[in-house]
Design a protein around this motif. Sequence first.
Motif, PDB file in Angstrom:
ATOM      1  N   PHE A   1      -4.869   2.696  -6.431  1.00  0.00           N
ATOM      2  CA  PHE A   1      -6.163   3.343  -6.312  1.00  0.00           C
ATOM      3  C   PHE A   1      -6.419   4.321  -7.449  1.00  0.00           C
ATOM      4  CE2 PHE A   1      -5.304   1.532  -2.314  1.00  0.00           C
ATOM      5  CZ  PHE A   1      -6.485   1.400  -1.609  1.00  0.00           C
TER       6      PHE A   1
ATOM      7  N   MET B   1       0.143   4.326  -0.749  1.00  0.00           N
ATOM      8  CA  MET B   1      -0.668   5.532  -0.908  1.00  0.00           C
ATOM      9  C   MET B   1      -0.181   6.672  -0.023  1.00  0.00           C
ATOM     10  SD  MET B   1      -2.544   2.565  -0.233  1.00  0.00           S
ATOM     11  CE  MET B   1      -3.672   2.890   1.087  1.00  0.00           C
TER      12      MET B   1
ATOM     13  N   ALA C   1      -9.083   6.904  -4.065  1.00  0.00           N
ATOM     14  CA  ALA C   1      -9.463   5.952  -5.110  1.00  0.00           C
ATOM     15  C   ALA C   1     -10.308   6.609  -6.194  1.00  0.00           C
ATOM     16  CB  ALA C   1     -10.231   4.781  -4.510  1.00  0.00           C
TER      17      ALA C   1
ATOM     18  N   HIS D   1      -0.680   5.893  -8.887  1.00  0.00           N
ATOM     19  CA  HIS D   1      -0.063   4.818  -8.111  1.00  0.00           C
ATOM     20  C   HIS D   1       0.659   3.840  -9.034  1.00  0.00           C
ATOM     21  CE1 HIS D   1      -3.265   5.546  -4.791  1.00  0.00           C
ATOM     22  NE2 HIS D   1      -2.189   6.279  -4.589  1.00  0.00           N
TER      23      HIS D   1
ATOM     24  N   ASP E   1     -14.618  -4.890   1.566  1.00  0.00           N
ATOM     25  CA  ASP E   1     -14.990  -3.915   0.542  1.00  0.00           C
ATOM     26  C   ASP E   1     -16.488  -3.671   0.434  1.00  0.00           C
ATOM     27  OD1 ASP E   1     -12.253  -3.852  -0.196  1.00  0.00           O
ATOM     28  OD2 ASP E   1     -12.547  -5.615  -1.461  1.00  0.00           O
TER      29      ASP E   1
ATOM     30  N   ASP F   1       0.851  -1.188   0.000  1.00  0.00           N
ATOM     31  CA  ASP F   1       0.000   0.000   0.000  1.00  0.00           C
ATOM     32  C   ASP F   1       0.886   1.236   0.000  1.00  0.00           C
ATOM     33  OD1 ASP F   1      -2.851  -1.080   0.383  1.00  0.00           O
ATOM     34  OD2 ASP F   1      -1.695  -2.164   1.889  1.00  0.00           O
TER      35      ASP F   1
ATOM     36  N   VAL G   1      -8.138  -0.947  -6.920  1.00  0.00           N
ATOM     37  CA  VAL G   1      -9.262  -0.684  -6.025  1.00  0.00           C
ATOM     38  C   VAL G   1     -10.034   0.507  -6.568  1.00  0.00           C
ATOM     39  CG1 VAL G   1      -9.969  -0.195  -3.660  1.00  0.00           C
ATOM     40  CG2 VAL G   1      -7.884  -1.529  -4.092  1.00  0.00           C
TER      41      VAL G   1
ATOM     42  N   GLU H   1      -1.144  -2.683  -4.590  1.00  0.00           N
ATOM     43  CA  GLU H   1      -2.472  -2.086  -4.531  1.00  0.00           C
ATOM     44  C   GLU H   1      -2.420  -0.691  -5.139  1.00  0.00           C
ATOM     45  OE1 GLU H   1      -5.060  -2.394  -1.288  1.00  0.00           O
ATOM     46  OE2 GLU H   1      -5.114  -4.541  -1.685  1.00  0.00           O
TER      47      GLU H   1
ATOM     48  N   GLN I   1      -9.814   7.471   0.266  1.00  0.00           N
ATOM     49  CA  GLN I   1      -8.467   6.918   0.165  1.00  0.00           C
ATOM     50  C   GLN I   1      -7.799   7.236  -1.181  1.00  0.00           C
ATOM     51  OE1 GLN I   1      -8.837   2.691   1.240  1.00  0.00           O
ATOM     52  NE2 GLN I   1      -8.135   3.236   3.271  1.00  0.00           N
TER      53      GLN I   1
ATOM     54  N   ALA J   1     -14.651   3.833  -4.664  1.00  0.00           N
ATOM     55  CA  ALA J   1     -14.804   4.458  -3.355  1.00  0.00           C
ATOM     56  C   ALA J   1     -15.612   5.752  -3.465  1.00  0.00           C
ATOM     57  CB  ALA J   1     -13.437   4.741  -2.748  1.00  0.00           C
TER      58      ALA J   1
END
Length: 295
Positions: A161, A122, A198, A165, A248, A120, A188, A159, A196, A191
């Motif tokens: 988003f 992010m 996304a 990324h 999720d 992750d 992902v 991962e 986040q 959202a």
Amino acid sequence: MSKVIVTVAPTGGMASKAQNPNLPTQPAEIAESVHKSWKAGAAIAALHARRPDDEATCNAEIYKDINRRVRERTDIIINNSTGGGSNGDMLLARPDGLFESNFEERLKGCDAGAEMATFDGMTFADVHGGREILVVTTPSRCEFLAKRMQERGIKPEWEVFGPTHILQDVTRLIEKGYDKPPYYINMVLGADKGFQGAMPYSHDILAAMIRLLPPQSIFCVSAIGPAQLPATTQAILLGGHVRVGLEDNNYYARGKLATNEMLVERTVRIIHELNMEHASPAEAREILGLPPVKI
């Protein structure tokens, strides 16, 4: 066509039993839910850990307990999170009144013997539970986390988003040699209001992100809430793999709370209706280049 890998994400770091009593949060509950999902056709378990009070942690001892219980009953691929969650051990209070995601705690997700771990990378700011939370994963932190996984023989589940990324973190670290092909990249989407960082789910956004993936990548799609079903179905049609579960999405249909195995069973049924096959854990290991395990 190659077989479709189904990942179950049974818990996550944010949802609560108040939202869905079916959410497993303690090691025995999580292992039981993973076992049912494995029987339904899941090949990977994307695991989050919780403290006894149900708040989020990456405590390696709790992860080891979960992993041991899962491995005693299944040969499913164990994938521990380095994302953590939005409460519990995962937050550090700052003097300015903000909260920051605990990067040192996140690293512990690599220390419990998992075959895979979510990468992750992010950096974003968000509001959850009335708190303003900063998640700061700088380029040097990304590299530190990638090196930690490489040293422990853990394959990253990258991962992402959004497009940045893929381009800024994943491609850069792959080019520096922190993973071997095939690169497994989980997108992902869906959202609400950019949570986040996304992207929302749409056919065009998913197709555009697929085009940005590094060569020798294979992709998985997970999506939040009502986006889960259309996004994962499109992923199957586009030759990808899928993630479902209560991390999720709490609902099977409008007003009907889900269980993890219900979501896996529906996904496997869709795969079969499309004249494809779901991958067993052994087949998923072969696709991903992971060594076999015995139970």
